[in-house]
Design an enzyme around this catalytic site. Structure first.
Site, PDB file in Angstrom:
ATOM      1  N   ASP A  60       0.792  -1.232   0.000  1.00 22.07           N
ATOM      2  CA  ASP A  60       0.000   0.000   0.000  1.00 22.07           C
ATOM      3  C   ASP A  60       0.829   1.289   0.000  1.00 22.07           C
ATOM      4  O   ASP A  60       1.758   1.431   0.798  1.00 22.07           O
ATOM      5  CB  ASP A  60      -0.877   0.057   1.244  1.00 22.07           C
TER       6      ASP A  60
ATOM      7  N   GLU B  20     -10.654  -1.501   3.721  1.00 20.96           N
ATOM      8  CA  GLU B  20      -9.304  -1.027   3.989  1.00 20.96           C
ATOM      9  C   GLU B  20      -9.077   0.332   3.330  1.00 20.96           C
ATOM     10  O   GLU B  20      -9.833   0.765   2.465  1.00 20.96           O
ATOM     11  CB  GLU B  20      -8.256  -2.023   3.449  1.00 20.96           C
TER      12      GLU B  20
END
Length: 473
Positions: free
Chosen positions: A22, A195
């Site tokens: 990420d 998320e």
């Protein structure tokens, strides 16, 4: 040669070696765009999470730095964000002139939110001695804080992923946080965990309006399986998010490809830009690359487009305008029994303008390697498009070679942009109203572009091939 390995992206950021996922801590500060990211500095798998760091002056060329944040007694360093505390609301900066504050998840016995601060443009960081600033004892998935300043309510607002919903928190100083509200439990797509949320205030093109957009990444319920990003449009009053979409409405996907995930935006910019992790948790740990694993997408400028009362996300890829060599062909007519072929490379951009007089309702573009492998984008003019990646290295996952479908939102197709790199294809239709980001792993090297039509004659106003030089040179 460095950064020249098989399948090494030449247009996208990758680390010199080892695992990343990420994007984190995206912030613009004193002439630099900062890209922090989930990082295992010791191996090529998802473990031992740190924050890695890179910077850019143009969102295209990147310089990799060392580790920014490392695990400690509270746990590993999971995803989060960074802001410019220009007024020193935190009181953490002794000189009073402010600096950068990172807000991140500590992943230990539970997931908790912590902060760190930097007085040297993000090169070194000091963790706040009172961490965590938001403790957690009840929720398993309690992570990925995205923070921004909300001018109307004069507070910092945090958007936090909480398993199957989003929670909002407010703070005057980035240290003391108050719960504001929750959103999302009544909405679909809860097969996977929520998320990497984001809260954006985007302009609506061709109007003076702006609209709030809530971004949610979901792991394992994407439109083509696995990881994906969707969004809600609506209003935010400093406490609650009120969506335009109702629970029974179809989800709006930011990118219908297989490999665009955990995308978040840069803080402290005039326009809004974001970037995503170019992979999918279905096979992220198995993709056939080394000594690095995973890349970032191209950075993209974000706006909204309104049609018949519906708002759609629009994304424009960021490319260095001084790094191009282009050739254009005009007024191309293609019949069903023939295909037009053009010599290209494995790092560049294809732009097509479809003629309004074109009769074809189904046509396509092939990217062909010197070993005759074909990666195909097929367009159904009425509503959909499909990307096929059934050739090359595909046996590392049964989920990888499946058909990848996307929607044209009932807008037809007038314009197509495809950016191809050594191991990826990013598709932007109608100036980025539909996007599809997909990895490819050819055994050979892409050398040819073929354009074909399935039923009726295809008329193209112009085709432009732009060779894009490596960002590493």
């Amino acid at each position: 040669m460095l950064y020249q390995e098989k399948h090494r992206p030449q247009l996208h950021f990758t680390p010199k070696e080892n695992w990343i996922n990420d994007p984190n801590g995206l912030v613009y500060y004193e002439g630099e765009y900062h890209l922090f990211y989930q990082r295992n500095p010791h191996a090529n798998d998802h473990a031992d999470m740190h924050w890695g760091h890179a910077t850019s002056t143009d969102l295209y060329h990147w310089e990799e730095h060392g580790i920014a944040l490392a695990p400690d007694e509270l746990g590993a360093i999971f995803s989060g964000s960074a802001v410019v505390d220009k007024n020193n609301t935190s009181g953490l900066f002794e000189n009073g002139s402010g600096g950068l504050v990172a807000i991140f998840t500590h992943d230990g016995k539970s997931q908790q939110q912590s902060i760190a601060y930097s007085e040297d443009k993000g090169r070194t960081w000091t963790k706040y001695e009172g961490n965590p600033v938001i403790p957690n004892t009840k929720i398993k998935d309690f992570r990925d804080p995205k923070v921004s300043w909300h001018e109307e309510s004069k507070q910092w607002v945090m958007v936090l992923a909480c398993g199957d919903h989003i929670q909002f928190y407010g703070s005057p100083n980035l240290i003391d946080w108050t719960y504001l509200s929750s959103f999302g439990k009544e909405y679909p797509s809860h097969i996977g965990v929520w998320e990497c949320p984001d809260l954006l205030y985007l302009p609506v093109e061709n109007s003076s309006k702006k609209e709030w957009v809530l971004i949610v990444s979901i792991n394992d319920d994407g439109p083509n399986g696995g990881s994906a990003v969707y969004y809600f449009t609506g209003s935010f009053d400093g406490k609650e998010f009120h969506p335009n979409e109702q629970p029974e409405d179809a989800l709006k996907w930011a990118d219908t490809g297989k490999d665009f995930y955990a995308a978040v935006s840069w803080d402290n910019t005039e326009d809004t830009y974001w970037i995503g992790w170019m992979n999918n948790w279905q096979y992220a740990g198995a993709v056939p690359v080394s000594p690095w694993r995973s890349a970032m997408s191209l950075a993209r400028k974000m706006t909204l487009y309104e049609k018949d009362g519906n708002l759609f996300l629009k994304q424009e890829p960021i490319i260095d305008d001084n790094n191009k060599e282009a050739v254009t062909y005009r007024n191309i007519g293609i019949q069903t029994e023939t295909a037009e072929s053009y010599e290209i490379s494995d790092t560049g951009q294809v732009d097509l303008q479809i003629s309004e007089a074109s009769d074809s309702t189904k046509w396509g573009v092939n990217f062909v390697t010197d070993q005759d492998e074909v990666f195909c984008l097929e367009v159904d003019k009425e509503d959909t498009y499909t990307f096929y990646r059934t050739e090359g290295f595909i046996d590392f996952s049964e989920d990888f070679p499946k058909e990848i479908k996307g929607s044209l939102h009932g807008l037809g197709i007038q314009e197509l942009k495809v950016i191809i790199d050594r191991s990826s294809v990013e598709i932007f239709i109608n100036n980025g109203l539909s996007t599809s980001t997909n990895l490819i792993y050819p055994k050979g090297t892409v050398r040819r572009l073929e354009i074909f039509t399935v039923n009726k004659a295809l008329q193209i106003d112009n085709i432009t091939w732009t060779n894009l030089n490596s960002i590493w040179k």
